[in-house]
Write an enzyme that holds these catalytic residues in place. Structure first.
Site, short mmCIF file in Angstrom:
data_model
loop_
_atom_site.label_atom_id
_atom_site.label_comp_id
_atom_site.label_asym_id
_atom_site.label_seq_id
_atom_site.Cartn_x
_atom_site.Cartn_y
_atom_site.Cartn_z
N GLY A 267 0.83 -1.19 0.00
CA GLY A 267 0.00 0.00 0.00
C GLY A 267 0.87 1.24 0.00
O GLY A 267 0.60 2.20 -0.71
N ALA A 268 1.92 1.19 0.83
CA ALA A 268 2.84 2.30 0.95
C ALA A 268 4.11 1.81 1.61
O ALA A 268 4.11 0.76 2.24
CB ALA A 268 2.21 3.41 1.80
N GLU A 270 7.74 3.10 3.81
CA GLU A 270 8.27 4.20 4.61
C GLU A 270 9.72 4.58 4.34
O GLU A 270 10.38 5.12 5.24
CB GLU A 270 8.14 3.80 6.08
CG GLU A 270 9.08 2.66 6.55
CD GLU A 270 8.45 1.28 6.52
OE1 GLU A 270 7.51 1.07 5.71
OE2 GLU A 270 8.89 0.41 7.28
N GLU A 304 3.01 5.62 7.82
CA GLU A 304 4.35 5.65 7.21
C GLU A 304 5.24 6.70 7.87
O GLU A 304 6.45 6.48 8.03
CB GLU A 304 4.26 5.91 5.70
CG GLU A 304 3.39 4.91 4.91
CD GLU A 304 3.73 3.46 5.19
OE1 GLU A 304 4.87 3.16 5.60
OE2 GLU A 304 2.83 2.61 5.00
N1 BES Z 1 6.52 -1.35 5.67
C1 BES Z 1 5.24 -1.50 5.08
C2 BES Z 1 5.29 -1.77 3.61
C3 BES Z 1 5.50 -3.21 3.27
C4 BES Z 1 4.45 -4.10 3.41
C5 BES Z 1 6.70 -3.66 2.80
C6 BES Z 1 4.65 -5.42 3.11
C7 BES Z 1 6.91 -4.98 2.51
C8 BES Z 1 5.87 -5.87 2.66
C9 BES Z 1 4.42 -0.23 5.28
O1 BES Z 1 4.76 0.52 6.39
C10 BES Z 1 3.01 -0.69 5.49
O2 BES Z 1 2.72 -1.23 6.52
N2 BES Z 1 2.15 -0.50 4.49
C11 BES Z 1 0.80 -0.99 4.53
C12 BES Z 1 -0.18 0.11 4.59
C13 BES Z 1 -0.41 0.46 6.03
C14 BES Z 1 -1.00 1.80 6.23
C15 BES Z 1 -1.27 -0.56 6.72
C16 BES Z 1 0.56 -1.83 3.31
O3 BES Z 1 1.36 -1.73 2.38
O4 BES Z 1 -0.39 -2.59 3.30
ZN ZN Z 2 4.16 -0.20 8.19
#
Ligand code: BES
Ligand code: ZN
Length: 862
Positions: A267-268, A270, A304
């Site tokens: 989704g995003a 950081e 993030e």
């Molecule tokens: N660090 C994660 C991104 C990520 C997710 C990297 C899975 C590798 C594998 C980021 O901080 C995150 O948690 N993103 C979420 C959205 C969040 C607001 C719940 C996501 O990508 O679902």
């Molecule tokens: Zn996260």
């Protein structure tokens, strides 16, 4: 396998700094790189091992002062994702530099260094961008790709003239390179983990604003979308100030960039100072975005940005402690958004989203402890799940309550100061809380992170005593049989809400069973007050009967009303109370006004609808469900009131969706009319109603509506709108149309990141499930090619198979995955199977009773 032996390359080599130059070729989709890794060898060695994947090293040299060594041999161990540099003699221990030249592919897998497609004025372009978490920095350059191997990065990018380069830090110079190219240098990063590095090259516009503290925040979007970045900018600027104050540590760089990327697998992400997002998670359009999406954008940004401290400044020692990152951020995103938008009632949504989600997943036998040993990249990818996120967040919430706001915050500050620019474990967090609060945190907390699952607290009246007993809760009788002798115990602060009292009181339940004085509880009480605790409560019938009328009288708080029905439905599914008792309880919610309670209820009622779909009494069930939602939908109406509350708007969409779904003719017809007004009269449709309108039109529509929706999908430029329509395309009932959507989902018209959403709509369509399943089976190789190898989309493609309800289906799924690999989805498959067997047992046990209950009810109402 050699895999396990070198679990940590850091044991051999310490990287201190990487000088990195990358040159992406946006026409050929390749890149070239040049790197100097400043490293320290812990002992003399002949072979230097770095992580590398799908990278070809063209040249290598090890240097120490004036001496230089050329490797005799460079070889790769693909299974370990290693590149080895073997020298003719032993290299002396201590500091040295590994100089490398290499090339790689700008892939279309949305991981490592990859390409993403965008359009400007009808012309297609590609940008280069990165996604490194968890283990994909090694796809962009050879490195020690472990979170504890923190280093400083000096990034240089060579880019086509007229385009823009973004990386973690600010640009320090931009010069002409060879014809048509520019060479852009960035300031050194703080000492950080490889997974947080990022570089992006493409055509962008941006908006910017400074925070109170003087940090420049910029939001980058592809040309033409600047207006949609304004909301994100505002949330980011204010969130940065909030976190600055809350954590008591300044953000260490002068600039924070956020970038909307059209193709993005998570989704995003950081990345420190260069946070990347899916477009739908950052863009907000005044005219075309729903309030639900606005709220979602705000939460994602806060999440993030919280990582800029909790995750980036202090990082987990190893992926076993991933929850420190994700659980924490998933909690504090609510704290920040509650502060920024106090009228959103966002904490209640925490209960309906994260708390409920955690309780749902973690009741499986095939769950895992929050802290879990992981080695292989596929295993690491698998734990980005609701246990790390939602259970982690719920544990943080429980602890914050236990410690009190001040000690909790000071504990966090202590932890950040102590471990900044370094790494930490779960134990380090407990130690920080103990240091500040002088309370035994570790003994209480570690039971929740080291043990899988969570407890069921059973209440029994015995004279002047109330006996509380704990045992591991299993969502199914099948699983419960397996865990019959389970001895897991938790240290549970049990919150008691006496009816009429303002604040709850607490008792601690540590043993298997404890007796308490009845008088502690008062005459009427609800346990797990506020749904703060990670546990369920099973009341004796008499107590539950006394509680039920309080629901309608709204004498229980929102989270208490929510958790009461949530527990009831979960206990029903587990075979501990009759399902009809839960259905009867649901009838007490007729006058419910809270969005989150309804949202949660809708989920449970939907699960039962699914369980009995295709049975003769499924019409009677729909009537029942409709009788709950129709009055609500009527009272909400289609028109938003002036100055209505945030959650009222959300509740309207929910109520109309549910009532329409269960067959309310008037609502369906209104949806059809609104749709016609959009198509024929080009009327503007409130974005909060679009989801309902599209889905009801699809559910009741045929070829004509299908063609129109397909056209709307193609024309939509806003990603959020595409997603809404894409889901609706999965809701048609005719086999031919469903098949067409299946093909459409994997066609060039739908971005790879979005296909799972479309497919999932088909999976959840009773008429589509079987078709989705056979499509996925037939095209498994294609799915693997698109999403295989540890990505987090593959599990999402098959997860909805858990909706099947028969033993035959479970066997079919089992057989299929015996002979078909699903890398990174292994645990998901075990969970799917457990859920299907659970559904089968549930159906077997309760369906006849449900049929009977519905019949009696219908006769009564005649
Ligand atoms: N660090 C994660 C991104 C990520 C997710 C990297 C899975 C590798 C594998 C980021 O901080 C995150 O948690 N993103 C979420 C959205 C969040 C607001 C719940 C996501 O990508 O679902
Ligand atoms: Zn996260």
């Amino acid at each position: 396998m050699i895999t396990r032996k070198h679990k940590h390359l850091l044991h051999q080599i310490i990287p201190e700094r990487y000088r990195l130059m990358l040159h992406p070729d946006l026409e050929r989709f390749t890149f070239r790189g040049e790197e100097t890794a400043y490293i320290r060898l812990r002992k003399p060695m002949r072979v230097i091992t770095f992580h590398a994947k799908d990278i070809k090293v063209l040249k290598a040299e090890f240097r120490q002062g004036r001496k230089a060594w050329k490797p005799r041999r460079i070889y790769y161990i693909p299974a370990d994702e290693h590149a080895n540099f073997e020298f003719g003699e032993s290299l002396p221990k201590g500091k040295g530099e590994l100089y490398l030249e290499f090339s790689g592919v700008l892939n279309d897998q949305m991981r490592g260094f990859y390409r993403s497609r965008y359009e400007v004025n009808g012309k297609t372009h590609y940008m280069a961008t990165t996604q490194f978490e968890a283990t994909d920095a090694r796809r962009a350059f050879p490195c020690i790709d472990e979170p504890a191997a923190k280093a400083i990065f000096d990034v240089t990018l060579i880019i086509p003239k007229g385009q823009r380069a973004i990386s973690n830090t600010h640009e320090t110079s931009a010069r002409e390179h060879s014809s048509g190219f520019e060479i852009v240098e960035f300031a050194p990063t703080p000492k950080m983990s490889t997974y947080l590095l990022a570089f992006i090259v493409g055509r962008f516009e941006y908006v910017e604003r400074k925070t109170k503290e003087g940090i420049l925040v910029r939001v980058f979007v592809t040309p033409g979308k600047k207006k949609q970045a304004m909301f994100a900018l505002d949330v980011a600027v204010r969130s940065m100030s909030f976190f600055h104050k809350y954590f008591g540590v300044p953000y260490p760089m002068p600039i924070l960039d956020m970038i909307a990327i059209p193709d993005f697998s998570a989704g995003a992400m950081e990345n420190w100072g260069a946070v990347t997002y899916r477009e739908s998670m950052i863009l907000f359009d005044d005219k075309h975005s729903s309030l639900a999406n606005k709220q979602w954008v705000a939460l994602v940004i806060a999440h993030e940005l919280a990582h800029q401290w909790f995750g980036n400044l202090v990082t987990m020692e190893w992926w076993t402690h991933l929850w420190l990152n994700e659980g924490f951020a998933s909690w504090i995103e609510y704290l920040a958004i509650d502060h920024l938008f106090p009228k959103w009632d966002i904490w209640m949504q925490f209960v309906a989203q994260d708390w409920a989600e955690a309780m749902h997943l973690d009741a499986l036998g095939e769950t895992h402890p929050i802290e879990v040993e992981v080695t292989h990249p596929d295993e690491i990818g698998e734990i980005f799940d609701a246990v790390s996120y939602s259970k982690g967040a719920s544990l943080i919430r429980m602890l914050a309550e236990y410690l009190g706001e001040r000690d909790f915050r000071n504990g966090l500050r202590h932890y950040l100061k102590k471990h900044q620019y370094a790494n930490a474990t779960t134990d380090d967090l407990w130690a920080a809380f103990e240091h500040i609060a002088k309370k035994p945190v570790r003994v209480m907390a570690c039971g929740w992170t080291k043990q899988a699952g969570y407890p069921l607290v059973t209440v029994q009246e015995s004279g002047k005593q109330l006996v509380l007993r704990q045992s591991r809760f299993c969502s199914s009788s099948v699983t419960a049989a397996r865990f019959k002798n389970d001895k897991t115990r938790w240290s549970i602060p049990v919150g008691i809400q006496k009816v009429g009292k303002k604040r709850p009181s607490y008792v601690l339940l540590q043993d298997r069973q404890t007796s308490f004085k009845r008088s502690l509880f008062g005459r009427q009480f609800k346990l797990n007050s506020g749904a703060i605790g990670i546990y369920r409560v099973d009341y004796p019938v008499t107590l539950l009967r006394a509680l039920s009328p309080l629901i309608g009288q709204q004498k229980l708080s929102v989270p208490d009303r929510l958790s009461l029905e949530n527990d009831a439905f979960s206990l029903a599914k587990a075979g501990r109370v009759p399902t009809v008792a839960a259905l009867a309880l649901a009838e007490n919610y007729l006058s419910e006004t809270d969005y989150n309670v309804w949202l949660d209820l809708a989920g449970h009622l939907g699960a039962i609808e699914n369980l009995i779909s295709g049975e003769t009494f499924d019409g009677a069930y729909k009537n029942f469900a409709r009788s709950l939602f129709a009055p609500l939908a009527r009272s909400m109406g289609w028109k938003s009131r002036r100055r209505e509350s945030h959650t009222a708007t959300l509740l309207r969409s929910l109520a109309l969706t549910q009532a329409g779904h269960y067959g309310d003719r008037v609502i369906i017809e209104t949806a059809q009319k609104l749709f016609r007004d959009v198509i024929i009269k080009k009327k503007h449709l409130d974005p909060n109603l679009r989801g309902v309108v599209y889905s009801l039109v699809a559910k009741s529509g045929g070829l004509r509506e299908y063609r129109i929706l397909r056209r709307l999908y193609q024309r939509a430029t806003l990603h959020e709108e595409k997603n809404r329509i894409g889901r609706a395309l999965g809701f048609f009932r005719e086999t031919g149309l469903i098949k067409e959507t299946l093909q459409f989902a994997v066609s060039d018209h739908v971005r790879k990141q979005d296909a799972a959403g479309v497919l999932s709509a088909i999976w959840y369509n009773h008429k589509g499930r079987e078709l989705a399943w056979s499509f996925v089976r037939k095209n498994w190789l294609m799915m693997l090619k698109r999403y295989g190898h540890g990505g987090h989309i593959l599990p999402r493609i098959i997860e909805p198979a858990a909706q099947f309800q028969t033993i035959e289906k479970a066997r079919e799924v089992e057989r299929f995955f015996k002979t078909h690999k699903a890398p990174g989805a292994e645990r998901t498959i075990r969970q799917i199977l457990e859920r299907i067997y659970s559904n089968a047992a549930w159906f077997e046990r309760d369906s006849a009773h449900i049929a009977q209950w519905l019949e009696v009810r219908q006769n009564k109402n005649k």
